[in-house]
Design a protein around this motif. Structure first.
Motif, PDB file in Angstrom:
ATOM      1  N   ARG A   1       0.841  -1.210   0.000  1.00 18.17           N
ATOM      2  CA  ARG A   1       0.000   0.000   0.000  1.00 18.17           C
ATOM      3  C   ARG A   1       0.873   1.255   0.000  1.00 18.17           C
ATOM      4  NH1 ARG A   1      -5.406   1.605  -0.804  1.00 18.17           N
ATOM      5  NH2 ARG A   1      -5.129   3.831  -0.682  1.00 18.17           N
ATOM      6  N   LYS A   2       1.966   1.234   0.755  1.00 19.31           N
ATOM      7  CA  LYS A   2       2.887   2.377   0.761  1.00 19.31           C
ATOM      8  C   LYS A   2       3.507   2.568  -0.616  1.00 19.31           C
ATOM      9  CE  LYS A   2       4.075   2.526   5.612  1.00 19.31           C
ATOM     10  NZ  LYS A   2       5.130   2.467   6.620  1.00 19.31           N
TER      11      LYS A   2
ATOM     12  N   VAL B   1       3.618   5.508  -5.888  1.00 13.79           N
ATOM     13  CA  VAL B   1       3.455   5.507  -7.353  1.00 13.79           C
ATOM     14  C   VAL B   1       2.343   6.470  -7.741  1.00 13.79           C
ATOM     15  CG1 VAL B   1       2.735   4.119  -9.342  1.00 13.79           C
ATOM     16  CG2 VAL B   1       4.358   3.172  -7.695  1.00 13.79           C
ATOM     17  N   LYS B   2       1.246   6.398  -7.036  1.00 15.29           N
ATOM     18  CA  LYS B   2       0.084   7.252  -7.335  1.00 15.29           C
ATOM     19  C   LYS B   2       0.438   8.732  -7.177  1.00 15.29           C
ATOM     20  CE  LYS B   2      -3.406   7.624  -4.537  1.00 15.29           C
ATOM     21  NZ  LYS B   2      -4.641   7.504  -3.748  1.00 15.29           N
ATOM     22  N   ALA B   3       1.249   9.037  -6.193  1.00 10.91           N
ATOM     23  CA  ALA B   3       1.599  10.430  -5.908  1.00 10.91           C
ATOM     24  C   ALA B   3       2.586  11.019  -6.919  1.00 10.91           C
ATOM     25  CB  ALA B   3       2.188  10.553  -4.505  1.00 10.91           C
ATOM     26  N   ARG B   4       3.297  10.183  -7.656  1.00  6.54           N
ATOM     27  CA  ARG B   4       4.295  10.677  -8.615  1.00  6.54           C
ATOM     28  C   ARG B   4       3.634  11.290  -9.848  1.00  6.54           C
ATOM     29  NH1 ARG B   4       7.878   5.925  -7.375  1.00  6.54           N
ATOM     30  NH2 ARG B   4       6.706   4.746  -8.902  1.00  6.54           N
ATOM     31  N   GLY B   5       3.101  12.460  -9.702  1.00  8.02           N
ATOM     32  CA  GLY B   5       2.583  13.170 -10.861  1.00  8.02           C
ATOM     33  C   GLY B   5       1.161  12.831 -11.238  1.00  8.02           C
TER      34      GLY B   5
ATOM     35  N   LYS C   1       8.699  13.804   6.072  1.00  7.02           N
ATOM     36  CA  LYS C   1       7.429  13.262   5.597  1.00  7.02           C
ATOM     37  C   LYS C   1       7.647  11.890   4.984  1.00  7.02           C
ATOM     38  CE  LYS C   1       7.067  15.079   0.960  1.00  7.02           C
ATOM     39  NZ  LYS C   1       6.228  15.682   0.013  1.00  7.02           N
ATOM     40  N   SER C   2       6.625  11.059   5.049  1.00  7.49           N
ATOM     41  CA  SER C   2       6.754   9.717   4.490  1.00  7.49           C
ATOM     42  C   SER C   2       5.836   9.511   3.325  1.00  7.49           C
ATOM     43  CB  SER C   2       6.451   8.679   5.545  1.00  7.49           C
ATOM     44  OG  SER C   2       5.207   8.887   6.144  1.00  7.49           O
TER      45      SER C   2
END
Length: 113
Positions: free
Chosen positions: A79-80, A85-89, A112-113
């Motif tokens: 999940r992390k 991956v989802k957060a990269r752009g 931040k993580s």
């Protein structure tokens, strides 16, 4: 390189094969070479809506395991990875918000993580 179609992998059927074909991933060898994160990133960049289950189905397929075999700590770790991956752009609202928070000093980018 394994030239087998994506559907040769456990958990991967014609629908996933079609989705991967649209982003230029046509064989098991290509999928293995990219790995789950890069392959999923391609799906997101092509407009696929982020969904955690699809992400871990890919991971389990590459390991030859049943899609629902992912549990506990392993699932939390995946999940992390998925969130990263989802957060990269792709999750541009979150990225923009985090950049704004960093700019005003609310979030320390080193912690931040």
């Amino acid at each position: 390189m394994d030239d087998s179609p994506i559907s040769a992998l456990r958990n991967m059927g014609p629908a996933m094969e079609s989705v991967f074909d649209k982003v230029g991933i046509k064989t098991v060898g290509q999928l293995r070479a990219l790995g789950t994160d890069a392959a999923y990133q391609r799906l997101l960049e092509a407009g696929s809506r982020p969904h955690f289950i699809v992400y871990y189905v890919i991971e389990m397929a590459l390991q030859g395991r049943p899609w629902n075999d992912c549990k506990g700590d392993e699932k939390a770790a995946l999940r992390k990875r998925f969130d990263a991956v989802k957060a990269r752009g792709v999750d541009t609202d979150r990225t923009a918000f985090e950049a704004m928070m960093n700019a005003i000093g609310v979030i320390d980018p080193d912690t931040k993580s």
